[in-house]
Enzyme design. Structure first.
Site, PDB file in Angstrom:
ATOM      1  N   GLY A  35       0.829  -1.215   0.000  1.00 15.21           N
ATOM      2  CA  GLY A  35       0.000   0.000   0.000  1.00 15.21           C
ATOM      3  C   GLY A  35       0.861   1.261   0.000  1.00 15.21           C
ATOM      4  O   GLY A  35       0.600   2.208  -0.757  1.00 15.21           O
ATOM      5  N   HIS A  36       1.899   1.249   0.844  1.00 14.11           N
ATOM      6  CA  HIS A  36       2.813   2.394   0.845  1.00 14.11           C
ATOM      7  C   HIS A  36       3.523   2.528  -0.499  1.00 14.11           C
ATOM      8  O   HIS A  36       3.741   3.630  -1.004  1.00 14.11           O
ATOM      9  CB  HIS A  36       3.857   2.250   1.950  1.00 14.11           C
ATOM     10  CG  HIS A  36       3.286   2.207   3.340  1.00 14.11           C
ATOM     11  ND1 HIS A  36       3.130   1.036   4.042  1.00 14.11           N
ATOM     12  CD2 HIS A  36       2.828   3.195   4.144  1.00 14.11           C
ATOM     13  CE1 HIS A  36       2.609   1.298   5.235  1.00 14.11           C
ATOM     14  NE2 HIS A  36       2.418   2.599   5.318  1.00 14.11           N
ATOM     15  N   GLN A 154      -8.931   9.969   8.924  1.00  8.90           N
ATOM     16  CA  GLN A 154      -7.670  10.714   9.016  1.00  8.90           C
ATOM     17  C   GLN A 154      -7.546  11.666   7.835  1.00  8.90           C
ATOM     18  O   GLN A 154      -7.150  12.835   8.002  1.00  8.90           O
ATOM     19  CB  GLN A 154      -6.508   9.729   9.046  1.00  8.90           C
ATOM     20  CG  GLN A 154      -5.132  10.370   8.939  1.00  8.90           C
ATOM     21  CD  GLN A 154      -4.029   9.346   9.112  1.00  8.90           C
ATOM     22  OE1 GLN A 154      -3.803   8.842  10.205  1.00  8.90           O
ATOM     23  NE2 GLN A 154      -3.347   9.019   8.028  1.00  8.90           N
ATOM     24  N   ARG A 185      -4.657  -3.622   2.943  1.00 11.20           N
ATOM     25  CA  ARG A 185      -3.294  -3.746   3.444  1.00 11.20           C
ATOM     26  C   ARG A 185      -3.096  -2.804   4.633  1.00 11.20           C
ATOM     27  O   ARG A 185      -3.530  -1.652   4.607  1.00 11.20           O
ATOM     28  CB  ARG A 185      -2.301  -3.430   2.330  1.00 11.20           C
ATOM     29  CG  ARG A 185      -2.272  -4.522   1.269  1.00 11.20           C
ATOM     30  CD  ARG A 185      -1.142  -4.325   0.284  1.00 11.20           C
ATOM     31  NE  ARG A 185      -0.960  -5.513  -0.552  1.00 11.20           N
ATOM     32  CZ  ARG A 185      -1.260  -5.583  -1.846  1.00 11.20           C
ATOM     33  NH1 ARG A 185      -1.766  -4.539  -2.476  1.00 11.20           N
ATOM     34  NH2 ARG A 185      -1.069  -6.704  -2.514  1.00 11.20           N
ATOM     35  N   SER A 186      -2.450  -3.318   5.653  1.00  8.36           N
ATOM     36  CA  SER A 186      -2.192  -2.548   6.871  1.00  8.36           C
ATOM     37  C   SER A 186      -0.957  -3.114   7.540  1.00  8.36           C
ATOM     38  O   SER A 186      -0.731  -4.334   7.520  1.00  8.36           O
ATOM     39  CB  SER A 186      -3.380  -2.658   7.835  1.00  8.36           C
ATOM     40  OG  SER A 186      -2.992  -2.228   9.134  1.00  8.36           O
ATOM     41  N   SER A 187      -0.167  -2.240   8.130  1.00 14.19           N
ATOM     42  CA  SER A 187       1.018  -2.714   8.860  1.00 14.19           C
ATOM     43  C   SER A 187       0.616  -3.641   9.995  1.00 14.19           C
ATOM     44  O   SER A 187       1.388  -4.503  10.411  1.00 14.19           O
ATOM     45  CB  SER A 187       1.799  -1.520   9.406  1.00 14.19           C
ATOM     46  OG  SER A 187       2.162  -0.653   8.349  1.00 14.19           O
TER      47      SER A 187
END
EC number: 6.3.2.1
Lengths: 282, 282
Positions: A35-36, A154, A185-187
């Site tokens: 994602g990043h 956010q 997707r996420s950390s």
């Protein structure tokens, strides 16, 4: 690729860049994933200079345990940044961002900041986000800053204070990046056990069920919400919220009659996940 | 001289300036007097482009009556600005600075913002100051911004959030401008009757008495304060405060052992006046 540890080093790195090309900033908390990388590629395709920040901002964590457990993978993050053609990584220590005597807060009032994530994580969460993103934007003074749509609230908070304070930057919001099975997707996904990960798929399924029902003409938010809860319940997930709100103001919506943000937050095991979709037209 | 009414007009005026000379900003609430002129001359002597803002910021007034009574003299202000060689005046309406939906606040915590003026005028006062000055600084992005030492606590608050948020500007603090009889120049002085004006001179006399006693070796803040109160009392002035504080943190000081800010606030008739001095070395 330059790695700057202080704001002064970041500014020096940006001043020494040749030409006066546009600067793109991708703020991250590290633990980079695909994602990043998508955000970095958007910036790389648009801006002459790409800056990525890595800062696990302590002031936006309401739980010390969540802060302590947040994945930190700087070596891998720097390698990914280099591979994606990042020019400057800004990776400060907390003491650089919040030196002794630090006393300033940027805060946004109203439902944007006070409901959903703001209610669940406490008022300090978005104060922490707004303050640190203001600092990052003023440190890099980018032409564009890139955020993922997964963190919809956010983004709304950032859009609000950037407009209100007149921070001279264009915000670019990129679509949520998903694994092939649909999970956003996420950390934090790295903390899921295989079983939890399978159950977590009920979250994108619930959003798909809402989209399908809305496409079938269901406009009542309560009826749509019931469809989402059905999917979640079948996977044993009891969400913190399944909310239907205006995408900019986060005012609650009872009837879909224009764009509506459908936002979900749920714990799967010990891991808190969020996801969202927009229904009701662009 | 360009008069900009919107942030967009201000930015256009600054972009169309020839060369890349330094920009100096003098923020004012109008009702200009010789004190403002001193700030403008400092900017004119230093910066290639001088911007002056005129904005009576409603959010920093705790009393609607004070806001309504605040003197507004735009024609005279523009003439003075032109005479002092100002390049751009930024004079927005409140709706330009706070459009519908505005929801952001910049605030500073701790004694700097919460004591003295912060206590007397309420927490919202310095929130209003910090938010509007942030907006003005981000609208003009000046190299330097000029403030008068009379508003010592305002200067400390601005210094704090500018450092904390990393707003790229140098703050220049000019000495308090005084009439020949010693009264600190203030837009509010025009509201004093001749009798009140004569009595108001007890305020600079009280500060002089403190300086004299400190020079004579008196170091106890209580004893120095008593000297000030004597002068004020003789003129029938009952101050809101006579405070001895650290000039940066505004923490109270009991013994003068280094620079100490002596700050006074008092109503004379219906007019609220403030003044200050620094004792105990540079």
């Amino acid at each position: 690729m330059i790695v700057a540890r202080t704001i002064a080093e970041l500014r020096a790195a940006l001043q020494s860049r040749p030409g006066d090309g546009a600067v793109g900033l991708v703020p991250t908390m590290g633990a980079l994933h695909e994602g990043h990388a998508t955000l970095l590629r958007s910036a790389r395709a648009t801006d002459a200079v790409v800056v990525m920040s890595i800062f696990v901002n302590p002031t936006q964590f309401n739980e010390q345990a969540d802060l302590a457990a947040y994945p930190r993978t700087e070596d891998a993050d720097l390698a990914l940044a280099e591979a994606e053609g990042v020019d400057v990584v800004f990776a400060p220590e907390a003491a650089e961002m919040y030196p002794a005597g630090f006393a300033t807060t940027v805060s946004v009032a109203g439902p944007i900041a006070e409901t959903l994530e703001g209610a669940q994580r406490g008022r300090a969460h978005f104060d922490g986000v707004a303050t640190v993103v203001t600092k990052l934007l003023l440190a890099a003074l980018p032409d564009r800053a890139y955020f993922g749509a997964k963190d919809a609230q956010q983004v709304a908070v950032i859009r609000r204070f950037v407009a209100d304070l007149g921070i001279p930057v264009e915000l670019v919001v990129c679509p949520t990046s998903r694994d092939s099975d649909g999970l956003a997707r996420s950390s934090r996904n790295t903390r899921l056990t295989p079983d939890e990960r399978a159950r977590a798929l009920a979250i994108p399924r619930a959003l798909q069920a809402v989209r399908d029902a809305a496409a079938d003409g269901v406009a009542d938010a309560g009826a749509l919400r019931a469809r989402a809860l059905e999917e979640l319940d079948a996977a044993g997930i009891h969400p913190e919220y399944v909310a239907f709100v205006h995408p900019d103001t986060f005012a609650p919506v009872a009837e879909v009659d224009g764009p509506v943000l459908v936002a979900v937050a749920a714990r799967v095991g010990r891991t808190r996940l969020i996801d969202n979709t927009v229904i009701g037209g662009a």
